[in-house]
Write an enzyme that holds these catalytic residues in place. Sequence first.
Site, PDB file in Angstrom:
ATOM      1  N   ASP A 270      44.473  13.432   9.776  1.00  0.00           N
ATOM      2  CA  ASP A 270      43.509  12.475   9.480  1.00  0.00           C
ATOM      3  C   ASP A 270      41.870  13.052   9.190  1.00  0.00           C
ATOM      4  OD1 ASP A 270      45.146  10.237   9.660  1.00  0.00           O
ATOM      5  OD2 ASP A 270      44.788  10.353  11.965  1.00  0.00           O
TER       6      ASP A 270
ATOM      7  N   ASP B 153       0.137  -3.459  14.579  1.00  0.00           N
ATOM      8  CA  ASP B 153       1.432  -2.304  14.852  1.00  0.00           C
ATOM      9  C   ASP B 153       2.066  -2.693  16.373  1.00  0.00           C
ATOM     10  OD1 ASP B 153       1.349  -1.398  12.414  1.00  0.00           O
ATOM     11  OD2 ASP B 153      -0.021   0.421  12.841  1.00  0.00           O
TER      12      ASP B 153
ATOM     13  N   GLU C  98       2.980   2.722   9.298  1.00  0.00           N
ATOM     14  CA  GLU C  98       3.170   3.962  10.256  1.00  0.00           C
ATOM     15  C   GLU C  98       4.179   3.808  11.352  1.00  0.00           C
ATOM     16  OE1 GLU C  98      -0.267   1.369  11.238  1.00  0.00           O
ATOM     17  OE2 GLU C  98       0.142   2.354   9.334  1.00  0.00           O
TER      18      GLU C  98
ATOM     19  N   ASP D 105      45.225   4.379  10.290  1.00  0.00           N
ATOM     20  CA  ASP D 105      46.633   4.456  10.284  1.00  0.00           C
ATOM     21  C   ASP D 105      47.347   3.201  10.937  1.00  0.00           C
ATOM     22  OD1 ASP D 105      49.281   5.828  10.059  1.00  0.00           O
ATOM     23  OD2 ASP D 105      48.645   7.250  11.661  1.00  0.00           O
TER      24      ASP D 105
END
Length: 900
Positions: A647, A740, A333, A375
């Site tokens: 681009d 947890d 969870e 480029d």
Amino acid sequence: MTRQLFSQLSRHLPRRLIQRDPMPDGKTDSLAAEIPASLSEACLKYAYASEEQLYREFSSHPEGLNIREVEDALEAHGPNQIPAQAPTPWWKHLWSCYRNPFNLLLTLLGIFSYATEDDLFGAGVIALMVIISTLLNFIQEARSTKAADALKAMVSNTATVMRVINEKGKSSYVEIPLDQLVPGDIVKLSAGDMIPADLRVLQARDLFVAQASLTGESLPVEKAAVSRAARHNNPLECDTLCFMGTNVVSGTALAMVIATGGNTWFGQLAGRVTQQENEPNAFQKGISRVSWLLIRFMLVMVPVVLLINGFTKGDWWEAALFSLSVAVGLTPEMLPMIVTSTLARGAVKLSKQKVIVKHLDAIQNFGAMDILCTDKTGTLTQDRIILETHTDILGGVSDRVLYTAWLNSHYQTGLKNLLDVAVLEGVDAENARRAVARWQKVDEIPFDFERRRMSVVVSESPEVHQLICKGALQEILSVCTQVRHGDEIVPLNDAMLKRIRRVTDDLNRQGLRVVAVATKFLPARHEDYSRVDESDLILEGYIAFLDPPKETTAPALKALKESGITVKILTGDSELVAAKVCREVGLDVDERVTGCEIENLRDEELAALALRTTLFARLTPMHKERIVRLLRGEGHVVGFMGDGINDAPALRAADIGISVDGAVDIAREAADIILLEKSLMVLEEGVIEGRRTFANMLKYIKMTASSNFGNVFSVLVASAFLPFLPMLPIHLLIQNLLYDVSQVAIPFDNVDDEQIAKPQRWNPADLGRFMVFFGPISSIFDIMTFCVMWWVFQANVPEAQTLFQSGWFVVGLLSQTLIVHMIRTRRIPFIQSRAAWPLMVMTLIVMAVGIALPFSPLASYLHLQALPLSYFPWLVLILGGYMTLTQAVKGFYARRYGWQ
């Protein structure tokens, strides 16, 4: 406007529409059918209205709106945001944080627990787990959204608007955020700008707009202040209207805002698109696959636990409640919270590296990227062009060529690039003033990436016009029939062409970028000039530029290579120039491919070529996009880095689009990542941070999966042989809750260097294998615990089950907590690799609470009891053996399968 909405539009609009040319008048466009008739009628009314009518309609003025008028318009029309951009109310956000598969499953289990056994405490623990998970996720997402918005605000697009700036009525152009635009605003447009709202053009000079996002037209469309065609029934075909979501390719204009936000054409479409299911990206698909793997595992194992306990114990209600608790224990969870907080922390850390993340999900793609296409100009080179020489066709220095090129650069109204800036700086101020006084501009043929050239038409006498064309050498030669040789004009024959090639190739080999200049004299006329007039030109000569490499480029490329990223150069420049620059920065470019070669290749051939080739030169925007798509099709995670109009297609096609803060609007809008500094070194640092973020997410998933598998395996063994439950449902729930809580600090954890050395991506198959390897290890020591509690402490009858359950509760919780440190690293934990202090602190707190609970006043209520002191040496021995065996299996697993 968001990249997701652009991509959703392209998916949901009719395919025929996206590929078509402009439709003939009188036909109904299917896109128009998606729009309310009232909006179409309003657009058509404004398209053919006079300026005076527009000013009256929107209570506007040529000098712009004042503050009060803007405030009134904002109150009437709202901010200029499309529906998907409107802030989500907190209660909707809270609901979305709750509504994930794991929380819904836990809620059902809690309701079932309370309804069947009236177990208020068990249902309360489940509810507490759901509340903690939801609130943590809500808080983290709210913080991450706030952080992401603050980061995006650093690179957000603006519009240039005429506004009244003081009480005296003085007006000026100001830059404002796009969401502050209102109907009636006067907007100034230039090349590279995104169209910020629906606009009616008031003044235009050679304005060309790319409308592909709405109409699919492959070529830019010219716009004008007064319609040049017959009246249309489809607003998209009106040449006086510009629509939100499109962009200016060339030219300049003044335009009035006629609609904003959800009232725009794009906003109406976006509202419909966002009501449809969004297609998940690669990151979301990966999370979904992992989540459903865990859910399927739970759906298989829980019925098995129920059946075994039901048949062996005979109490089916108790077996059902126990299997219910097992299901809760198997539910990860905290996964949504871990993912959100890890991504948010990664985005904030990346911002400190001068990398702005526009979409949090992009961080994982950043870390998974294994091919970077970029480029040459400004990335490998210094982004500082120097005009090195200006020559005639045979290489002799020529002031005439420089002067002619200067006229072209000065009078063009499109996006002035670095080449134009260098040319303009190459002529002194006095000569420039004389040229402006002598020559007047007549017209312009804007640059586009198909022709790769642009022209201006100038005149110094009423009878004659001169067309000056500047552009790529090959494209200029294709429209030249003559050359200027000294003072003579001679034909461009094969012999002359060979001499030209020798001169330009020599310039290219010196690393100079060559731009050709050509002219043509024409009789004066009133009609507009077009690309058809770019024919029978006279080649005047060349201007050559030096674009030196950055000092940081070579080490940055080396670092990227060591990080497992292959760099490919996709440039529109000459292959000779690009090759020289590549060699200077350490890139191997033995094989070079040009755009004209690509045209004749099938997709399969180009894909194979793209995998082995580093340098592609003389490319059009569509070439770049095609290469990126094919590399993705080969299973690679592809990044594209660019900053120009050309681009944008490749940026959208890539898994991760990367641009810079100084890029044109359309490039920044298409990108997922914005670099505040145009450097490959900054990019490499961002990639490493992306991998670190992903590694921390993966830790939680691997820990949870392996731990859950081991627990279920242990439960199955114990259920088959014990006369009582090995642990009560309440014990499983508390154990899972504490575990947890210990995971909350994982996003802050350190990551080993080897885990960020190579690209990382989701691999559910590897997760399944990991579960099978490491899950049973904990089961071995769980069974040892069973044996110790059964024979050593004589907890082997139902009357002594509380002691048995207390013993396994402590071992189970401590082993689950320690596995965090064992699996978080390939190295020896605590010695070769230490967790970050928040994770260490959380681990110690949870372990202390777990040991203390059987001795606390809550023990009797929780059905636990104090453990004898003789239990703890066994505890140390079991945990020590568990850690030793896990470390040994880690070594074997890493050698055999690697360690992600």
